[in-house]
Design a protein around this motif. Structure first.
Motif, PDB file in Angstrom:
ATOM      1  N   ILE A  35      21.983   5.107   5.278  1.00 25.54           N
ATOM      2  CA  ILE A  35      21.041   4.126   5.822  1.00 25.54           C
ATOM      3  C   ILE A  35      22.328   3.445   6.388  1.00 25.54           C
ATOM      4  O   ILE A  35      23.054   2.172   5.205  1.00 25.54           O
ATOM      5  N   PHE A 236      14.667   0.766  12.038  1.00 23.46           N
ATOM      6  CA  PHE A 236      14.989   1.368  10.779  1.00 23.46           C
ATOM      7  C   PHE A 236      13.649   1.996  10.714  1.00 23.46           C
ATOM      8  O   PHE A 236      13.207   3.050  10.671  1.00 23.46           O
ATOM      9  N   ILE A 240      12.609   5.860  10.213  1.00 27.72           N
ATOM     10  CA  ILE A 240      11.303   6.119   9.628  1.00 27.72           C
ATOM     11  C   ILE A 240       9.693   6.850  10.150  1.00 27.72           C
ATOM     12  O   ILE A 240       9.765   8.424  10.089  1.00 27.72           O
ATOM     13  N   PHE A 278       3.991  -3.284   9.680  1.00 28.15           N
ATOM     14  CA  PHE A 278       4.937  -1.913   8.166  1.00 28.15           C
ATOM     15  C   PHE A 278       3.139  -1.285   8.044  1.00 28.15           C
ATOM     16  O   PHE A 278       3.458   0.066   7.383  1.00 28.15           O
ATOM     17  N   LEU A 281       3.138   2.144   9.681  1.00 33.34           N
ATOM     18  CA  LEU A 281       3.945   2.249   8.992  1.00 33.34           C
ATOM     19  C   LEU A 281       3.684   3.545   7.377  1.00 33.34           C
ATOM     20  O   LEU A 281       3.959   4.921   6.881  1.00 33.34           O
ATOM     21  N   ILE A 282       2.900   2.786   6.443  1.00 29.85           N
ATOM     22  CA  ILE A 282       3.177   2.993   5.666  1.00 29.85           C
ATOM     23  C   ILE A 282       1.389   4.763   5.422  1.00 29.85           C
ATOM     24  O   ILE A 282       1.895   5.137   5.143  1.00 29.85           O
ATOM     25  N   LEU A 285       3.364   6.663   6.554  1.00 32.51           N
ATOM     26  CA  LEU A 285       3.796   8.215   6.168  1.00 32.51           C
ATOM     27  C   LEU A 285       3.095   8.616   4.284  1.00 32.51           C
ATOM     28  O   LEU A 285       2.604   9.773   3.558  1.00 32.51           O
TER      29      LEU A 285
ATOM     30  N   PHE B  54      14.424   4.836  -4.808  1.00 31.59           N
ATOM     31  CA  PHE B  54      15.140   3.736  -3.653  1.00 31.59           C
ATOM     32  C   PHE B  54      14.266   2.892  -3.435  1.00 31.59           C
ATOM     33  O   PHE B  54      13.114   2.578  -2.216  1.00 31.59           O
ATOM     34  N   MET B  56      12.839  -1.552  -2.292  1.00 30.56           N
ATOM     35  CA  MET B  56      13.668  -2.393  -2.438  1.00 30.56           C
ATOM     36  C   MET B  56      13.111  -3.712  -1.673  1.00 30.56           C
ATOM     37  O   MET B  56      12.981  -4.715  -0.928  1.00 30.56           O
ATOM     38  N   PRO B 101      -0.281   5.836  -4.052  1.00 31.32           N
ATOM     39  CA  PRO B 101      -0.261   6.594  -2.925  1.00 31.32           C
ATOM     40  C   PRO B 101       1.037   7.045  -2.068  1.00 31.32           C
ATOM     41  O   PRO B 101       1.865   7.961  -1.397  1.00 31.32           O
ATOM     42  N   ILE B 102       2.135   6.190  -2.607  1.00 31.48           N
ATOM     43  CA  ILE B 102       3.682   6.377  -2.503  1.00 31.48           C
ATOM     44  C   ILE B 102       4.456   6.456  -3.045  1.00 31.48           C
ATOM     45  O   ILE B 102       5.347   7.394  -2.413  1.00 31.48           O
ATOM     46  N   LEU B 105       6.555   9.427  -2.117  1.00 30.36           N
ATOM     47  CA  LEU B 105       7.583   9.675  -0.949  1.00 30.36           C
ATOM     48  C   LEU B 105       9.127  10.147  -1.420  1.00 30.36           C
ATOM     49  O   LEU B 105       9.662   9.442  -2.816  1.00 30.36           O
ATOM     50  N   ARG B 106      10.046  10.352  -0.644  1.00 30.35           N
ATOM     51  CA  ARG B 106      11.670  10.792  -1.529  1.00 30.35           C
ATOM     52  C   ARG B 106      12.200   9.386  -0.874  1.00 30.35           C
ATOM     53  O   ARG B 106      12.287   9.106   0.522  1.00 30.35           O
ATOM     54  N   ASP B 108      14.751   7.597   1.264  1.00 29.90           N
ATOM     55  CA  ASP B 108      14.738   6.397   2.359  1.00 29.90           C
ATOM     56  C   ASP B 108      13.436   6.513   2.741  1.00 29.90           C
ATOM     57  O   ASP B 108      13.124   5.767   3.414  1.00 29.90           O
ATOM     58  N   TYR B 109      12.692   6.978   2.597  1.00 36.13           N
ATOM     59  CA  TYR B 109      11.186   6.997   3.104  1.00 36.13           C
ATOM     60  C   TYR B 109      10.558   5.878   1.990  1.00 36.13           C
ATOM     61  O   TYR B 109       9.903   4.914   2.733  1.00 36.13           O
ATOM     62  N   LEU B 111      12.409   3.799   0.190  1.00 42.53           N
ATOM     63  CA  LEU B 111      13.219   2.582   0.499  1.00 42.53           C
ATOM     64  C   LEU B 111      12.731   1.564   1.615  1.00 42.53           C
ATOM     65  O   LEU B 111      11.814   0.249   1.518  1.00 42.53           O
ATOM     66  N   ILE B 112      11.773   2.307   3.225  1.00 42.44           N
ATOM     67  CA  ILE B 112      11.444   1.410   4.438  1.00 42.44           C
ATOM     68  C   ILE B 112       9.667   0.974   3.528  1.00 42.44           C
ATOM     69  O   ILE B 112       9.382  -0.076   3.539  1.00 42.44           O
ATOM     70  N   VAL B 113       9.127   1.982   2.844  1.00 40.23           N
ATOM     71  CA  VAL B 113       7.608   1.366   2.415  1.00 40.23           C
ATOM     72  C   VAL B 113       7.543   0.340   1.818  1.00 40.23           C
ATOM     73  O   VAL B 113       7.139  -0.667   1.537  1.00 40.23           O
ATOM     74  N   ILE B 115      10.477  -1.871   1.398  1.00 40.75           N
ATOM     75  CA  ILE B 115      10.453  -2.981   1.701  1.00 40.75           C
ATOM     76  C   ILE B 115       9.124  -3.682   2.697  1.00 40.75           C
ATOM     77  O   ILE B 115       9.145  -4.882   3.172  1.00 40.75           O
ATOM     78  N   GLY B 116       8.550  -2.539   3.392  1.00 43.91           N
ATOM     79  CA  GLY B 116       7.530  -2.988   4.232  1.00 43.91           C
ATOM     80  C   GLY B 116       6.279  -3.655   3.003  1.00 43.91           C
ATOM     81  O   GLY B 116       5.742  -4.670   3.502  1.00 43.91           O
ATOM     82  N   PHE B 117       6.456  -3.402   2.326  1.00 45.77           N
ATOM     83  CA  PHE B 117       5.504  -4.502   1.147  1.00 45.77           C
ATOM     84  C   PHE B 117       5.572  -5.361   0.453  1.00 45.77           C
ATOM     85  O   PHE B 117       5.223  -6.412   1.465  1.00 45.77           O
ATOM     86  N   VAL B 193      13.130  18.497  -9.513  1.00 47.87           N
ATOM     87  CA  VAL B 193      12.301  19.650  -9.489  1.00 47.87           C
ATOM     88  C   VAL B 193      12.528  20.425 -11.074  1.00 47.87           C
ATOM     89  O   VAL B 193      11.514  20.832 -11.902  1.00 47.87           O
TER      90      VAL B 193
END
Lengths: 301, 319
Positions: A35, A236, A240, A278, A281-282, A285, B54, B56, B101-102, B105-106, B108-109, B111-113, B115-117, B193
């Motif tokens: 990233i 970004f 995603i 966001f 996005l959530i 996802l 990840f 953030m 619920p998240i 997620l693997r 980088d996904y 990571l952005i979620v 950040i979103g929160f 795994v």
């Protein structure tokens, strides 16, 4: 209806800009699984370079508005591309064998560096693009007035995106980029110079980001040294949303994000605009963990 | 070898403990800020360093803790330190609700979620959600903490309060690291795994790691609110989360000593670079890149885990 149409065109123009920036994230991610947090700052530098070149060269006196913008775009594109290559060489190449997160910290460091060098050169205040750069023409589509600039931004970004997509899908170099994204080792064995592919990715991505910076400067009229963060974050998010590493995904994600923001700001609440992006996005996802167009990643056992 | 390490750690601890005597108020306060960040970074270390998620958005949990303390203290006058468990609990609950619920997620996904929160939380605080967060101005007039009737107000007094909690954190997290739970987290980080194949309920463990980290960030929020007496949404922005993320990676993922050293560098260096005036963050950025290039695993990566088996004389290496 006209209000709706205004939001639609605004959303598409902003979405086009997001998509251009998102392409830089997604291409670098595709090849390096990194990233590039400094990408938003390259975009911001594009906006500043555009302003500097515009005022320093006095282009507006000699050329028509569209000539000025085209020339500016080419120069910004070239300069930011050079910066992108230097960034890769200095901050990312030494870390290629290291853990992925080490390169992320290096990217964050580079981002801090870029922001502060721009602040030291230009100062912390907002800078303003000249108002008369673009004639304020309004064209009518289906009888509804739309500022010409929105159409031009959308058109320019779509042309660049289609061009990039064709380049990646149809040319030999594009095939090399796709091959390196799938498996670097195998690509190397097939005689592909992976270092050159990575350098190329760092030419294309930042170049598109730099042009997007110029577009934001022209569209909104004012720029600031911190704007790379927020646009970078949005782009970004867009990458995603579409599925990172996937080029059409970045385009779809960018346009979608632009539309969501425009409509959320217009019909729901402007104060919550950023939060809506966001939230969507959530939600997406949760339903599709690898984004809209992302492929299901097979588990390596 | 092992004893030598302990001597170094003990010497550092003693130096830190007696340092307020030699420092003025300003530098004592810098040490207080570092102490808070040490606690926060250690709690993030559970999630990011040990479990390899990840994340953030740690500032979101920090914010929940700080706002819980601030609201209940200013509205009902409950003593600040009494609110610490509740702040941690609410931050943990919040983490449980959003992480459930998240959690699958693997990389980088996730990571952005996260950040979103953190952005959603900040925007919610600015917009005065439920009418209790005070909007963009935040909340002011939070009481100073009192211990046994003694009011804590000077940087010197706060120093001992904060670093007492830092010491407790280090002790507990060291226990956690060497427990069955800590080993399971490391297994998930290296190969989830295989971990699932060995009977570890990865989703469950990841969630617990997330909640533990969040609870601790909530505790830090209480201390922060008590120290500042005024809190505002801007104290919990995305940049704070990025700083914490950098601290853990720079210091060494999964290494308590590394994270502490990382905090001193990330928070302390910009203070020391004050002589460069406006260029200090520029220098900071360059140092960041350089440190990663020369020590990509962090400054003090954790030593490989070693175990002594019963009846065996030599140390057994284990990942």
């Amino acid at each position: 209806m006209e209000f709706f149409f205004q939001q639609l065109t605004n959303g598409l123009a902003v979405g086009g800009i997001y998509a251009l920036i998102a392409l830089g994230y997604t291409m670098v991610y595709g090849v390096l699984k990194l990233i590039n947090f400094a990408h938003g700052d390259l975009f911001m530098i594009g906006a500043y370079l555009g302003l500097t070149l515009l005022t320093a060269l006095g282009l507006a006196d000699h050329l028509s508005p569209f000539g000025v913008i085209a020339l500016l775009a080419v120069m910004v594109l070239a300069l930011v591309a050079i910066l992108g290559v230097v960034l890769e060489r200095v901050a990312y190449r030494p870390l290629r064998q290291a853990h992925r997160l080490s390169a992320v910290v290096s990217a964050l460091g580079a981002s801090i560096f870029f922001q502060n060098i721009v602040m030291l050169i230009y100062g912390a205040k907002f800078h303003v693009y000249p108002h008369d750069l673009m004639p304020r023409t309004v064209v009518h589509i289906f009888g509804m007035p739309v500022p010409l600039i929105r159409i031009l931004i959308l058109l320019a970004s779509v042309v660049m995106m289609v061009g990039l997509y064709t380049f990646i899908q149809r040319t030999k170099v594009g095939t090399a980029i796709r091959a390196a994204a799938i498996d670097q080792g195998a690509a190397r064995l097939m005689g592909i110079n992976v270092d050159r592919v990575i350098a190329l990715v760092f030419v294309i991505g930042p170049a598109l980001g730099g042009v997007a910076g110029l577009m934001v400067g022209i569209y909104y009229g004012q720029i600031n040294f911190t704007m790379g963060w927020i646009y970078g974050l949005k782009a970004f998010t867009a990458a995603i949303l579409g599925g990172i590493g996937n080029i059409p995904g970045a385009m779809v994600g960018g346009l979608l994000l632009g539309l969501i923001e425009a409509f959320a700001a217009a019909y729901l609440s402007i104060a919550w605009k950023d939060a809506f992006a966001f939230c969507v996005l959530i939600l997406i996802l949760i339903v599709r963990p690898t984004g809209l167009l992302g492929e299901r990643v097979a588990e390596k056992v | 070898m092992k004893n030598k390490r302990w001597i170094v750690y003990a010497a550092c601890a003693v130096v830190i403990l007696i340092s307020p005597a030699a420092l003025n108020r300003y530098w004592t306060d810098v040490l207080n800020v570092i102490g808070l960040y040490v606690m926060l970074a250690l709690s993030l270390n559970i999630i990011l360093g040990h479990c390899g998620m990840f994340h953030m958005g740690h500032a979101a949990f920090y914010a929940v803790g700080a706002y819980t303390t601030a609201i209940l203290n200013t509205a009902y006058g409950i003593p600040v330190l009494w609110l610490m468990p509740l702040s941690g609990l609410l931050a943990g609950l919040f983490a449980l609700v959003i992480a459930r619920p998240i959690i699958h997620l693997r990389g980088d996904y996730l990571l952005i979620v996260t950040i979103g929160f953190v952005e959603i939380v900040r925007i919610a605080l600015i917009n005065n959600i439920f009418g209790i967060t005070g909007g963009a101005n935040g909340i002011f007039g939070i009481d100073r903490p009192t211990i046994f009737g003694m009011k804590i107000s000077t940087p010197g007094q706060f120093f001992y309060l904060i670093w007492f909690f830092v010491a407790v954190t280090i002790y507990l997290f060291r226990k956690l690291e060497h427990s069955r739970f800590g080993r399971a987290l490391n297994y998930i980080r290296e190969d989830d795994v295989a971990a699932a194949g060995s009977g570890i309920d990865t989703g469950h463990y990841k969630l617990i790691a997330f909640v533990i980290g969040a609870v601790w960030a909530g505790f830090c929020g209480t201390l922060f609110a008590a120290k500042m007496t005024i809190i505002a949404p801007e104290s919990f922005n995305f940049w704070e989360s990025v700083l914490l993320f950098m601290i853990v990676l720079l210091g060494g993922r999964g290494s308590i000593a590394g994270v502490i050293l990382g905090t001193f560098l990330v928070i302390g260096l910009p203070e020391i670079f004050r002589q460069f005036a406006t260029a200090r963050m520029l220098v900071f950025g360059v140092v960041m890149v350089a440190m990663m290039i020369f020590r990509p695993e962090g400054i003090l990566p954790p030593p490989p885990r070693t175990y002594r088996l019963d009846g065996d004389t030599g140390p057994e290496e284990a990942a």
